[in-house]
Design an enzyme around this catalytic site. Structure first.
Site, PDB file in Angstrom:
ATOM      1  N   ILE A  81      59.578  33.444  37.929  1.00 55.06           N
ATOM      2  CA  ILE A  81      60.356  32.840  38.880  1.00 55.06           C
ATOM      3  C   ILE A  81      60.062  33.645  40.528  1.00 55.06           C
ATOM      4  O   ILE A  81      60.709  32.971  41.420  1.00 55.06           O
ATOM      5  CB  ILE A  81      61.810  33.125  38.822  1.00 55.06           C
ATOM      6  N   GLY A  84      56.012  39.435  44.415  1.00 58.46           N
ATOM      7  CA  GLY A  84      55.929  39.881  45.613  1.00 58.46           C
ATOM      8  C   GLY A  84      55.315  41.279  45.663  1.00 58.46           C
ATOM      9  O   GLY A  84      54.480  41.699  44.467  1.00 58.46           O
ATOM     10  N   GLY A  85      55.107  41.926  46.757  1.00 59.15           N
ATOM     11  CA  GLY A  85      54.431  43.324  46.538  1.00 59.15           C
ATOM     12  C   GLY A  85      54.929  44.171  45.698  1.00 59.15           C
ATOM     13  O   GLY A  85      54.270  45.362  45.292  1.00 59.15           O
ATOM     14  N   MET A  86      56.160  44.154  45.071  1.00 64.31           N
ATOM     15  CA  MET A  86      56.757  45.045  44.349  1.00 64.31           C
ATOM     16  C   MET A  86      56.698  44.649  42.820  1.00 64.31           C
ATOM     17  O   MET A  86      57.294  45.065  41.886  1.00 64.31           O
ATOM     18  CB  MET A  86      58.264  45.273  44.685  1.00 64.31           C
ATOM     19  N   GLY A  87      55.947  43.570  42.561  1.00 63.29           N
ATOM     20  CA  GLY A  87      55.737  42.940  41.164  1.00 63.29           C
ATOM     21  C   GLY A  87      56.070  41.646  41.114  1.00 63.29           C
ATOM     22  O   GLY A  87      56.146  40.640  42.052  1.00 63.29           O
ATOM     23  N   VAL A  89      59.036  38.798  38.920  1.00 59.38           N
ATOM     24  CA  VAL A  89      60.279  38.578  38.680  1.00 59.38           C
ATOM     25  C   VAL A  89      60.464  37.507  37.518  1.00 59.38           C
ATOM     26  O   VAL A  89      59.812  36.179  37.807  1.00 59.38           O
ATOM     27  CB  VAL A  89      61.298  38.214  39.668  1.00 59.38           C
ATOM     28  N   LYS A 106      62.411  42.382  36.301  1.00 55.43           N
ATOM     29  CA  LYS A 106      61.478  42.702  37.467  1.00 55.43           C
ATOM     30  C   LYS A 106      60.328  43.461  36.828  1.00 55.43           C
ATOM     31  O   LYS A 106      60.625  44.927  36.256  1.00 55.43           O
ATOM     32  CB  LYS A 106      62.030  43.274  38.357  1.00 55.43           C
ATOM     33  N   ASP A 198      64.853  48.079  51.143  1.00 54.14           N
ATOM     34  CA  ASP A 198      64.382  46.765  51.428  1.00 54.14           C
ATOM     35  C   ASP A 198      65.185  45.619  51.516  1.00 54.14           C
ATOM     36  O   ASP A 198      64.998  44.504  50.904  1.00 54.14           O
ATOM     37  CB  ASP A 198      63.283  46.438  50.130  1.00 54.14           C
TER      38      ASP A 198
END
Length: 813
Positions: A81, A84-87, A89, A106, A198
């Site tokens: 769904i 992004g840069g942090m993985g 979801v 996540k 963030d």
């Protein structure tokens, strides 16, 4: 870095450095820059910023996702769904059979070392204890295949906070209430030693019930000392559009980093766009360089939102957002709680901490508190001087708003020094002389502007505007007018059409209250013409201007149209801002006055009471506008013949206005009305004292030829006539008739009232012929004026009855 050539050099250096392995970049930059330390610093900062923002500036197609295993602990991933840069979801469901539960998983990038994994799991245990209604709960955490950490979070259905404001067309007050929910959640996390790092609209969702839920605390940083190793070993992760300068430069993050992010979120909520929106789609280097360049323009100067107006943003909210966005962490709000408290102060119409140095803002409050002679004691002067010295900070804020820092800083210092001298000189005059009033101090300062700033018209205009607004605040129209005109005289030098429209509107209100309706009409039309060039942006300015437009229509005799203008404005205001706000109360006040003029006393009293109740609920029951409403309410009871209620409300209004504002044009008008009630109840001595005080005040603050000053002269004559008329009363009334006709014309209601009083005086002294002629003239004018003059026709009937008793004949014709 404003030099394009310098930036090109930095750009080229950083591009080359990015081609090298990370461990070789710093030494290569040192060699490439040689002895140019400035170039090395700028290139190093930019390179650090790009490293920190890696992964967040993807503009092409997203890479294919690495598939998650069919099951992670008790959870079964179902579909991707978000990424992004942090993985990534994933939407997932519980699959251990205990109960049904939908969650969001996540999955973080697989760059964690074994030591990082241990630290990560320890942090997740702490984050799981963040139990707050505004924070999406962390339910579980673990390590998946390939040492990829994952977090299981509460799944929240909702819209991001900016989208929610836009889709629901929320008025300003509701947006600020939502933002305060965000502040409460972030402040809770900070109290538990957690920084989000963030914060952005996408991480702040609003559910169907209007409750805010914060996401992604899983990448937050713990503030305890033991977290430092992980922070140093792992690359910083954040979204550049919402990052603080210290994040972009690779500096230390703290709770003040979240304060900065909240400032950017609030900016976008209110202005309808983020400050860096124009840079979307640009290169990474350009975007990050803009982030490093300093604070953005004020939201009032950049807003595209169709609901929240420039006027609503200008002032408090520009200052609040500006303080949150200051590049230096120590210059921001000391905490999220401090930011939240300033929002609360703004909503309650109290002085906000962010504007602690604003000249006119602080001085208006000082003048309200110290309306008595401002140099009666050294303590009062010192107190005001301290507030004025802070004007340097106000003009630092002006730098933020206009993005011309050096010019505004110099201008701010000039204004600060000038106003500081103003009060210092007033203090020095104290010894052996009568104390100066606030008006006298401002007048002396205004008189010296031309000499002090002859070679600097822009600064002269700024000083004129500041002093003009202060005169208006104390209802000193005589003092305000030349200053506002002075600003317009320098309009070409200032070159600020938005400010020019506001000045014209302020001048229109000023001259209207001085009785010059044609000029007020022209100035209003000019201001409205500018605002109509962008009606969506200036919708609230246009709404506010409807009140003066209605007053001008009433003055011209078109009362029905005046009521229609206001009723339409009320409907639009309710649609945009809801029923509980200052604008609604002010419009109800004006509607009450319009209905009273139309002779609909019941509706006028009802609207006035409604406005007064709203002012009191807003905590503004003793404010200037509420006191005007009290005056209207009392006048309604007076015209309805309820003298007891009229006296009660007038007495209350007088007491409150004397205490809060002291001498002013508005106070003079109120005293004049109160004296008229005392006249009607036969207390001539008390009425005479109040009328005399009102006359002096009206001449000083509204001008000797203003309608207010002329009205006080008429009341003084009526009180004299009710007692033992002085021998010069006839000549005084004749001179008053000439003055009124000269300034307002023979068709004005005040002219008819003076003629009516002259008729009564002639009848009392036995000059039946003059009394009869003047009565006929007055009656004709009053009948032509319609509803606004209806109550004075009763006075005409009384005089006619007196004349008929004296002559035994019908004197109507």
């Amino acid at each position: 870095m404003s030099d394009p050539q310098a930036f090109e050099r930095v750009d080229a250096l950083v591009d080359a450095a990015l081609e090298l392995p990370p461990e070789a970049r710093a030494s290569w930059l040192r060699d490439a820059c040689g002895e140019d330390g400035v170039l090395l610093e700028q290139a190093s900062r930019l390179l650090s910023a790009i490293d920190a923002s890696e992964g967040f500036l993807l503009t092409g197609p997203l890479p294919a996702s690495a598939s998650l295993p069919p099951q992670l602990g008790a959870w079964r991933p179902e579909r991707l769904i978000g990424r992004g840069g942090m993985g990534e979801v994933w939407l997932a469901r519980r699959c251990d059979g205990r109960f049904e539960q939908t969650v969001a998983i996540k999955s973080l990038p697989a760059y964690f070392s074994p030591a990082d994994v241990e630290r990560f799991l320890a942090e997740q245990r702490t984050l799981a204890r963040l139990e707050h209604e505004g924070i999406a709960r962390l339910i579980d955490a673990g390590i998946g295949p390939e040492q990829r950490p994952y977090m299981v979070m509460e799944y929240v259905e909702g819209t991001d906070i900016v989208g929610h404001c836009r889709e629901r067309v929320l008025p300003l007050a509701q947006r600020l209430a939502l933002f305060r929910q965000v502040c409460a959640a972030v402040a809770f996390a900070h109290r538990h030693g957690v920084v989000h790092r963030d914060l952005k609209p996408q991480n702040i969702l609003v559910n169907r019930d209007g409750r805010v839920r914060l996401l992604d605390f899983g990448i937050a940083r713990l503030l305890d000392d033991n977290a430092q190793d992980l922070t140093q070993q792992t690359r910083a992760r954040f979204t550049p559009h919402y990052a603080a300068p210290e994040q972009l430069a690779g500096g230390t993050e703290s709770t003040l980093t979240d304060v900065h992010a909240l400032g950017l979120v609030l900016y976008e909520m209110l202005a309808g766009r983020g400050p860096w929106q124009a840079l979307l789609g640009g290169s990474q280097l350009v975007l990050v360089q803009r982030m490093l360049a300093g604070p953005p323009v004020a939201p009032s100067a950049a807003t595209v939102d169709p609901v929240v107006s420039t006027r609503q943003l200008r002032g408090d909210l520009d200052a609040i957002i500006g303080k949150a966005l200051r590049p230096e962490p120590d210059a921001r709000y000391a905490s999220v709680l401090a930011l939240d408290e300033d929002i609360a102060r703004h909503l309650q119409h109290q002085a906000v901490a962010a504007r602690s140095g604003a000249l006119s803002y602080r001085l208006r409050r000082a003048l309200r508190r110290h309306w008595l002679p401002v140099v009666a004691t050294t303590a009062v002067i010192l107190g005001l001087a301290v507030a004025l010295v802070m004007v340097a900070f106000a003009h630092r804020q002006a730098e933020f708003e206009r993005d011309i820092a050096r010019v505004e800083a110099a201008r701010g210092k000039a204004v600060r020094d000038y106003i500081g001298h103003m009060f210092r000189n007033a203090s020095q005059q104290q010894a052996g002389s009568a104390p100066l009033t606030a008006k006298q101090v401002l007048d002396q300062a205004a008189a010296r502007i031309g000499d002090e700033f002859a070679s600097d018209p822009s600064t002269a205009a700024q000083v004129m505007l500041e002093l003009g607004e202060l005169h208006l605040y104390i209802d000193d129209y005589v003092g305000a007018e030349p200053l506002l005109r002075g600003w317009l005289g320098l309009e070409r030098s200032v070159d600020d059409p938005v400010a020019a429209a506001s000045v014209r509107f302020a001048l229109a209100e000023t001259v209207f209250r001085m009785g010059r309706t044609e000029e007020a009409q022209s100035l209003l039309e000019q201001a409205q013409a500018f605002w109509r060039t962008d009606p969506r942006r200036y919708v609230d300015e246009l709404l506010t201007s409807r009140m003066l437009e209605s007053q001008l229509l009433r003055r011209s005799g078109d009362i029905q149209r005046a009521i229609e203008v206001l009723e339409q404005a009320v409907v639009e205001s309710l649609r945009r801002h809801g029923p509980e706000n200052f604008r609604a109360a002010a419009m109800h006040t004006n509607l009450g006055a319009a209905y009273l003029d139309a002779g609909d006393l019941e509706a006028g009293i009802d609207r006035s009471r409604k406005a007064l109740g709203l002012f009191e609920r807003l905590g503004m029951g003793s404010g200037n506008d509420a006191l005007n409403t009290l005056n209207n309410l009392a006048a309604g009871y007076y015209r309805a013949g309820d003298l007891d209620s009229a006296e009660q409300w007038f007495a209350r209004a007088v007491a409150l206005r004397r205490e809060a504002f002291g001498p002013s044009a508005a106070t003079a008008a109120l005293l004049n009305n109160y004296a008229r009630v005392l006249l009607q109840t036969g207390r001539l001595a008390a009425a005479s004292d109040l009328a005399s005080e009102a006359a002096g005040m009206a001449a000083t603050y509204a001008g000797e030829s203003s309608m207010l000053a002329l009205s006080t002269r008429l009341l003084a004559a009526e009180i004299d006539l009710a007692g033992d008329p002085a021998s010069d009363l006839a000549s005084r009334l004749l001179q008053l008739q000439k003055d009124v006709d000269t300034h307002f014309g023979e068709e004005h209601i005040l002219s008819a009232r003076v003629t009516l009083t002259r008729s009564q005086h002639a009848a009392t002294t036995g000059d039946i012929a003059a009394a009869t002629q003047q009565l006929q003239q007055a009656r004709q004018r009053l009948e032509a004026l319609g509803a606004p003059a209806a109550s004075f026709l009763n006075q005409a009937d009384t005089i006619q009855a007196l004349l008929e008793r004296r002559t035994g004949t019908d004197v109507r014709r």
